[in-house]
Design an enzyme around this catalytic site. Structure first.
Site, PDB file in Angstrom:
ATOM      1  N   GLY A  77       0.821  -1.221   0.000  1.00  0.00           N
ATOM      2  CA  GLY A  77       0.000   0.000   0.000  1.00  0.00           C
ATOM      3  C   GLY A  77       0.849   1.263   0.000  1.00  0.00           C
ATOM      4  N   ARG A 141       1.274  -5.694  -5.072  1.00  0.00           N
ATOM      5  CA  ARG A 141       1.268  -6.636  -3.950  1.00  0.00           C
ATOM      6  C   ARG A 141       1.711  -8.050  -4.349  1.00  0.00           C
ATOM      7  NH1 ARG A 141      -0.553  -4.544   0.691  1.00  0.00           N
ATOM      8  NH2 ARG A 141      -2.067  -2.845   0.669  1.00  0.00           N
ATOM      9  N   ASP A 172       5.561  -7.969   5.709  1.00  0.00           N
ATOM     10  CA  ASP A 172       5.622  -9.126   4.806  1.00  0.00           C
ATOM     11  C   ASP A 172       6.655  -8.911   3.698  1.00  0.00           C
ATOM     12  OD1 ASP A 172       3.748 -10.682   6.087  1.00  0.00           O
ATOM     13  OD2 ASP A 172       2.054  -9.923   4.920  1.00  0.00           O
ATOM     14  N   LYS A 198       8.135   0.674   5.549  1.00  0.00           N
ATOM     15  CA  LYS A 198       7.015   1.499   5.076  1.00  0.00           C
ATOM     16  C   LYS A 198       5.693   0.927   5.549  1.00  0.00           C
ATOM     17  CE  LYS A 198       4.448  -0.072   2.572  1.00  0.00           C
ATOM     18  NZ  LYS A 198       3.536  -0.825   1.723  1.00  0.00           N
ATOM     19  N   THR A 199       4.783   1.688   5.991  1.00  0.00           N
ATOM     20  CA  THR A 199       3.354   1.389   6.075  1.00  0.00           C
ATOM     21  C   THR A 199       2.660   2.441   6.922  1.00  0.00           C
ATOM     22  OG1 THR A 199       1.576  -0.107   6.702  1.00  0.00           O
ATOM     23  CG2 THR A 199       3.575  -0.348   7.992  1.00  0.00           C
ATOM     24  N   ASP A 201       0.131   1.910   8.448  1.00  0.00           N
ATOM     25  CA  ASP A 201      -0.492   1.211   9.584  1.00  0.00           C
ATOM     26  C   ASP A 201       0.322   1.321  10.869  1.00  0.00           C
ATOM     27  OD1 ASP A 201      -2.190   0.523   7.596  1.00  0.00           O
ATOM     28  OD2 ASP A 201      -1.985  -1.640   7.805  1.00  0.00           O
TER      29      ASP A 201
HETATM   30  P1  FBP Z   1       0.573  -2.004   3.618  1.00  0.00           P
HETATM   31  O1  FBP Z   1       0.499  -2.925   4.793  1.00  0.00           O
HETATM   32  O2  FBP Z   1       0.975  -2.673   2.371  1.00  0.00           O
HETATM   33  O3  FBP Z   1       1.403  -0.791   3.914  1.00  0.00           O
HETATM   34  O4  FBP Z   1      -0.893  -1.436   3.334  1.00  0.00           O
HETATM   35  C1  FBP Z   1      -1.653  -0.915   4.354  1.00  0.00           C
HETATM   36  C2  FBP Z   1      -3.045  -0.576   3.935  1.00  0.00           C
HETATM   37  O5  FBP Z   1      -3.156   0.811   3.701  1.00  0.00           O
HETATM   38  C3  FBP Z   1      -4.025  -1.040   5.005  1.00  0.00           C
HETATM   39  O6  FBP Z   1      -4.215  -0.047   5.957  1.00  0.00           O
HETATM   40  C4  FBP Z   1      -5.238  -1.391   4.199  1.00  0.00           C
HETATM   41  O7  FBP Z   1      -5.986  -2.414   4.798  1.00  0.00           O
HETATM   42  C5  FBP Z   1      -4.661  -1.899   2.923  1.00  0.00           C
HETATM   43  O8  FBP Z   1      -3.441  -1.234   2.753  1.00  0.00           O
HETATM   44  C6  FBP Z   1      -5.562  -1.670   1.740  1.00  0.00           C
HETATM   45  O9  FBP Z   1      -4.883  -2.048   0.606  1.00  0.00           O
HETATM   46  P2  FBP Z   1      -5.567  -2.195  -0.805  1.00  0.00           P
HETATM   47  O10 FBP Z   1      -5.963  -0.825  -1.243  1.00  0.00           O
HETATM   48  O11 FBP Z   1      -4.503  -2.798  -1.655  1.00  0.00           O
HETATM   49  O12 FBP Z   1      -6.741  -3.084  -0.604  1.00  0.00           O
END
Ligand code: FBP
Length: 548
Positions: A77, A141, A172, A198-199, A201
């Site tokens: 993300g 992803r 991951d 990065k994230t 979250d």
């Molecule tokens: P990452 O863990 O890859 O940083 O992504 C976080 C996130 O923003 C979450 O908060 C959310 O659940 C998810 O990505 C949504 O991703 P997508 O838009 O690919 O469904």
């Protein structure tokens, strides 16, 4: 491309670097490391990258380095500041040797395997400095975990003369980056692999990684929006706003936004799990706060709901795990059925009696969402589950019952919101702009020193940037063994909200007062120019965690 005035003004912002990275850098080896748990198993899997020492940088003497070609990928993300990581890597590599080259693989890890790339030149990078988004090269992803992928990636690297890869990703992706580093080290392939945390979250953090990048900006954007909604709620005095916030597992975003905005309710998934609460417990808690405020004549409020909540309610967690298992083997069969009613009936028949009871009690829209496609890591796509709407419906029913019992005499009108995509690509705050640039620069120093299996680390983040401590942490140090899809695997330990941590404790001290009284805080938009106490504050989470 037409640029906004702010974009033009931000182009000339010079991200701050720690003093140790400003001139020539000396690398200092610290003590050898151990993984956080399961040392014997992890050591056995990562024979070449286990136990490496911690590294920190200090100002040093000039030394000449040969030119290197480096590849970079953005994984998962979006998070504000990714472009600054890339510009930090670029500037760092050019400082090592001006003939160094940086290639960006397009669309995430898939681009590395499929050889989709672009050379990142100075003029290309300049267009993206201090901007939000991952659009410079795109993200994806695709999981990088099979040997066939590693070999294809190696072939593509060799063709471009690439001797180091930087993987910018979450837990991951960094776990997979470390597996790749180990594979290339074992096969003496001549390609180093460095990770960057990065994230939005905020769940990739530990002693050596104080925060993942993007968390600061995303929380500030959501807090601005929550503050605006709170002012609206307090003006109109007729709606309860249920606001779901991104963060697929941990509730760090919800907690940080609560500390910034002081809403009436904030549910913390980790607490729900620890107290073994049911969905009904959560609904009852919300209904009681609503009734109490209503008794004071206030039929309005705000409730923050973490995106991952359903997976933390023990009975729902069990249901989701059974659904994962069943759908992993029977997805085609289920999808061959025409209607959602038939699909739900087939799935329900194949669940344990306990999970079936939970499944059939859910609003059908939520049950359908729980059956929807998993992401490539096998996770339920929690951002597609409309928990905020489900809770409004359930609270409404609960309040109707309370009305009959004479426990509620007010009005309830719920407004659902979901904040996630609004913040993931925001222009990075000064903090994220500086932090990301420093992380990228750090990655380039680690590459120059021939390191592999390390994650770039920048610490002491509540101090001014000049005093930040840059270095490298062996990725294996953050790992433990976890069951994933029925198999024990080495993974970076996910950092959930700690119920004994200072940010959660502060929230608990305040929440009863915030629930009943109206003590909203309105943080307003991120400020990029102006006094440092307005423009350069790190998150409340970091400030509370690092309070001496
Ligand atoms: P990452 O863990 O890859 O940083 O992504 C976080 C996130 O923003 C979450 O908060 C959310 O659940 C998810 O990505 C949504 O991703 P997508 O838009 O690919 O469904």
């Amino acid at each position: 491309m037409t640029k906004s005035s702010l974009q033009i003004a931000r182009e000339s912002y010079n991200p701050k670097l720690p003093t140790s990275l400003m001139g020539d850098v000396k690398i200092v080896e610290g003590k050898k490391t151990e993984s956080v748990a399961d040392q014997a198993e992890i050591k056995d899997i990562f024979k070449n990258t286990y136990g490496l020492p911690l590294l920190t940088f200090e100002p040093g003497q000039a030394s000449s380095k040969s030119a290197v070609n480096v590849g970079v990928i953005l994984s998962g993300g979006q998070a504000p500041g990714g472009h600054n990581v890339i510009s930090g890597i670029f500037d760092g590599l050019k400082k090592l040797n001006s003939d160094s080259k940086l290639y960006g693989f397009l669309g995430g890890p898939g681009g590395l395997v499929d050889n989709q790339y672009v050379e990142l030149t100075s003029s290309f990078i300049d267009e993206y400095r201090n901007t939000g988004g991952f659009d410079i090269i795109g993200s994806g992803r695709t999981k990088l975990e099979e040997e066939a992928q590693f070999e294809k990636a190696l072939k593509n690297c060799k063709a471009l003369g690439i001797t180091a890869l930087v993987v910018i990703g979450g837990d991951d992706s960094n776990t997979n980056a470390c597996v790749l580093a180990e594979y290339y080290a074992q096969h003496k392939s001549g390609v180093q692999v460095i990770g960057v945390p990065k994230t939005i979250d905020g769940d990739l953090k530990n002693e050596m990684i104080e925060t993942s990048f993007g968390f600061d900006t995303a929380c500030k954007v959501y807090s601005e929006l929550i503050g605006n909604i709170q002012r609206d709620a307090n003006s109109a005095k007729k709606y309860w706003h249920f606001i779901k916030l991104m963060g697929r597992s941990a509730s760090h975003i919800g907690l940080e936004c609560a500390l910034q905005t002081q809403p009436n309710v904030c549910i913390i998934s980790e607490e729900v799990e620890a107290k073994k609460q049911t969905l009904d417990d959560v609904v009852t808690y919300l209904a009681n706060v609503i009734a109490k405020r209503s008794a004071n004549g206030e039929n309005f409020g705000t409730a923050l709901i973490p995106e991952g909540l359903v997976e933390f309610i023990p009975a729902m967690k069990k249901l989701i795990s059974e659904l994962n298992d069943y759908l992993a083997h029977n997805e085609e069969k289920v999808n061959s059925l025409e209607g959602e009613v038939e699909k739900r009936a087939l799935v329900a028949e194949n669940l344990s009696s306990e999970s079936r009871a939970v499944f059939v009690s859910l609003p059908s829209a939520i049950a359908n969402q729980l059956m929807a496609d998993r992401d490539p890591h096998g996770n339920v796509q929690v951002s597609l589950i409309e928990t905020e709407k489900m809770l409004i419906d359930m609270v409404k029913t609960k309040l109707a019952d309370m009305k009959k019992e004479g426990k509620f005499a007010g009005k309830f009108a719920g407004q659902p919101h979901f904040f996630g995509y609004e913040g993931r690509c925001a222009a990075p705050s000064n903090f994220d702009a500086d932090y990301c640039y420093s992380l990228g620069f750090t990655a380039s120093v680690l590459i120059g020193e021939g390191k592999t299996g390390y994650m770039a680390s920048v610490r002491n983040l509540t101090a001014p940037a000049a005093e930040w401590i840059a270095g490298g942490v062996p990725v294996t140090m953050m790992m433990n063994m976890e069951r994933r899809h029925g198999q024990m695997k080495p993974v970076i330990q996910k950092a959930l909200v700690r119920l004994d941590g200072a940010p959660f404790k502060r929230f608990v001290e305040c929440r009863d007062s915030w629930a009943v009284n109206t003590e909203y805080v309105y943080p307003g938009p991120i400020q990029y120019f102006g006094p440092t106490e307005v423009c350069d504050q790190p998150t409340k989470t970091l400030q509370l965690e690092q309070k001496k």
